[in-house]
Write a protein that holds these residues in place. Structure first.
Motif, short mmCIF file in Angstrom:
data_model
loop_
_atom_site.label_atom_id
_atom_site.label_comp_id
_atom_site.label_asym_id
_atom_site.label_seq_id
_atom_site.Cartn_x
_atom_site.Cartn_y
_atom_site.Cartn_z
N VAL A 148 0.81 -1.21 0.00
CA VAL A 148 0.00 0.00 0.00
C VAL A 148 0.85 1.27 0.00
CG1 VAL A 148 -1.83 1.23 1.22
CG2 VAL A 148 -1.84 -1.26 1.16
N HIS A 149 2.09 1.17 0.50
CA HIS A 149 2.98 2.33 0.63
C HIS A 149 2.45 3.32 1.66
CE1 HIS A 149 5.55 1.61 -3.27
NE2 HIS A 149 5.64 0.66 -2.36
N SER A 150 2.14 4.56 1.28
CA SER A 150 1.80 5.55 2.31
C SER A 150 0.67 6.48 1.89
CB SER A 150 3.05 6.37 2.68
OG SER A 150 2.82 7.14 3.84
N ASN A 151 -0.35 5.91 1.25
CA ASN A 151 -1.54 6.72 0.96
C ASN A 151 -2.78 5.83 1.02
OD1 ASN A 151 -0.51 5.84 -1.90
ND2 ASN A 151 -2.67 6.29 -2.16
N GLY A 152 -3.93 6.46 1.25
CA GLY A 152 -5.17 5.71 1.37
C GLY A 152 -5.45 5.20 2.77
N TYR A 153 -4.68 5.64 3.75
CA TYR A 153 -4.81 5.07 5.09
C TYR A 153 -6.02 5.59 5.86
CZ TYR A 153 -0.74 2.16 4.81
OH TYR A 153 0.12 1.15 4.45
N SER A 154 -6.56 6.73 5.50
CA SER A 154 -7.81 7.15 6.13
C SER A 154 -8.93 6.19 5.76
CB SER A 154 -8.17 8.58 5.70
OG SER A 154 -7.25 9.51 6.23
N LEU A 155 -8.94 5.74 4.51
CA LEU A 155 -9.92 4.76 4.07
C LEU A 155 -9.67 3.41 4.75
CD1 LEU A 155 -12.16 3.60 2.37
CD2 LEU A 155 -10.64 3.65 0.38
N ILE A 156 -8.43 3.00 4.81
CA ILE A 156 -8.09 1.73 5.45
C ILE A 156 -8.48 1.74 6.92
CG2 ILE A 156 -6.15 0.29 6.20
CD1 ILE A 156 -4.80 1.08 3.50
N ARG A 157 -8.22 2.84 7.61
CA ARG A 157 -8.59 2.92 9.03
C ARG A 157 -10.11 2.88 9.21
NH1 ARG A 157 -7.93 7.16 11.49
NH2 ARG A 157 -7.45 8.59 9.76
N GLY A 209 -1.09 9.34 -3.70
CA GLY A 209 -2.47 9.75 -3.52
C GLY A 209 -3.13 10.11 -4.85
N GLY A 210 -4.32 9.56 -5.08
CA GLY A 210 -4.97 9.77 -6.37
C GLY A 210 -4.58 8.74 -7.41
N SER A 211 -3.68 7.84 -7.02
CA SER A 211 -3.30 6.70 -7.84
C SER A 211 -2.87 7.11 -9.26
CB SER A 211 -4.43 5.68 -7.88
OG SER A 211 -4.02 4.48 -8.47
N TYR A 235 -8.63 1.51 -8.03
CA TYR A 235 -7.66 2.00 -9.00
C TYR A 235 -7.61 3.53 -9.04
CZ TYR A 235 -6.97 -2.74 -10.61
OH TYR A 235 -6.63 -4.08 -10.69
N LYS A 236 -8.45 4.16 -8.24
CA LYS A 236 -8.44 5.62 -8.13
C LYS A 236 -7.80 6.08 -6.82
CE LYS A 236 -12.51 6.28 -11.06
NZ LYS A 236 -13.89 6.83 -11.14
N VAL A 237 -7.53 5.12 -5.92
CA VAL A 237 -6.99 5.47 -4.60
C VAL A 237 -5.62 4.83 -4.37
CG1 VAL A 237 -7.34 5.29 -2.10
CG2 VAL A 237 -9.29 5.77 -3.60
N VAL A 274 -11.46 0.70 -16.18
CA VAL A 274 -11.59 1.88 -15.34
C VAL A 274 -11.07 3.06 -16.13
CG1 VAL A 274 -10.87 3.03 -13.20
CG2 VAL A 274 -11.31 0.55 -13.20
N TYR A 275 -11.89 4.11 -16.21
CA TYR A 275 -11.49 5.32 -16.93
C TYR A 275 -11.20 6.44 -15.93
CZ TYR A 275 -13.34 3.04 -21.10
OH TYR A 275 -13.58 2.17 -22.14
#
Length: 320
Positions: A173-182, A225-227, A264-266, A318-319
């Protein structure tokens, strides 16, 4: 409404903020303007690149799991990976660590991670700031600023239809999207006990890999962030990608309630860095990276038009 928005992060609003800041603070003296991976100015016959970034809310999971050291590596990686995206070699870092209170264990483990990341990226940590801010900080917050230097830039201006798009594998995951993961963890949809080690893996540092092929490529994009919308920083042409099957952690996040399209957007979905290269040099670049034991995917091509089309491992489209 996306799951990420429900977690408190609205990517569309964040983009509006970015655009406002870039327009308000932008300067004609910049070689690379605000909004790219790093800001660049000309200094004598060299280009100086600067960037600032942090670890984000991954620090809250670090405290929950006790796996703190990787966040120090994350902080270095999020900065040096962006510095090389303009063709610069990172040379120095300063860090900023803000604490809720006295946290001896956090200090020791974060510093250990920062040192390990700096050694991997071959940069010097030349200073920083540590602050205790009760009432402002929950747990700890960690960020860095980095500076790099280049003789020539790689910003994507020469990317054209027909160019090949390569991907370098991520650690996870690296270091983005963690608000969603939490959010998923708090709702009991994703078990932290099952995925702690995977979620806390540090962001991969790509500096040596990118610099090893810098003279053979056209552009680089760090997927954070924003993938894959990040590819818009490189080119306005169309991009067609066929993504590899992702790591199990991404499948687990999706199964916990995130739509296939939003994934694919996050998230980076297993690709942490994207490289644009002329098709005539593709094999040479792949061979060079393979000799470094990098996992390289041939993702697709640059196309006419202006849309990003992603074909997923489920054969969905996914577009962006």
């Amino acid at each position: 409404m996306s799951e990420y928005s429900k977690s408190g992060v609205n990517l569309d609003k964040l983009k509006q903020y970015h655009n406002f800041i870039a327009n308000y603070l932008g300067s004609s003296r910049l070689e690379v303007g605000i909004g790219h991976y790093a800001g660049v100015i000309k200094f004598d016959d060299k280009y100086l690149a600067m960037h600032v970034d942090g670890v984000g809310t991954k620090t809250l999971l670090a405290l929950k799991t006790g796996i703190i050291e990787p966040t120090g590596v994350d902080c270095i990686a999020m900065n040096v990976n962006d510095i090389v995206c303009v063709g610069a070699r990172p040379i120095a870092i300063v860090d900023y660590l803000a604490l809720e209170g006295e946290m001896d264990d956090v200090i020791q483990k974060v510093m250990k991670g920062l040192k390990a990341g700096a050694e991997e990226a071959e940069v010097n940590i030349i200073g920083g700031e540590t602050a205790i801010m009760p009432g402002v900080i929950k747990g700890y917050d960690l960020s860095c600023s980095a500076i790099g230097i280049a003789d020539a830039l790689k910003t994507g201006e020469d990317v054209r239809p027909g160019d090949v798009v390569l991907g370098l594998a991520s650690n996870g995951v690296h270091s983005n999207g963690y608000s969603l993961i939490r959010k998923l963890i708090d709702e009991g949809k994703l078990r932290l006990d099952d995925w702690a080690e995977e979620l806390m893996k540090p962001t991969k540092i790509y500096v040596k890999s990118v610099l090893s092929v810098k003279d053979k490529i056209k552009a680089v994009a760090h997927i954070t962030g924003g993938s894959f919308s990040k590819l818009r920083r490189i080119t306005k042409f169309g991009i067609s990608l066929k993504m590899p099957e992702p790591l199990d952690i991404f499948k687990a996040i999706e199964s916990a309630g995130v739509s296939h399209e939003e994934m694919y957007k996050v998230f980076n979905m297993g690709v942490g860095m994207v490289i644009f290269v002329d098709k005539k040099l593709k094999d040479d670049v792949i061979d060079t990276l393979a000799k470094r034991n990098d996992v390289v995917y041939e993702l697709g091509v640059v196309t006419e038009g202006n849309g990003i089309k992603i074909s997923t491992y489920k054969n969905s489209i996914v577009y962006l």
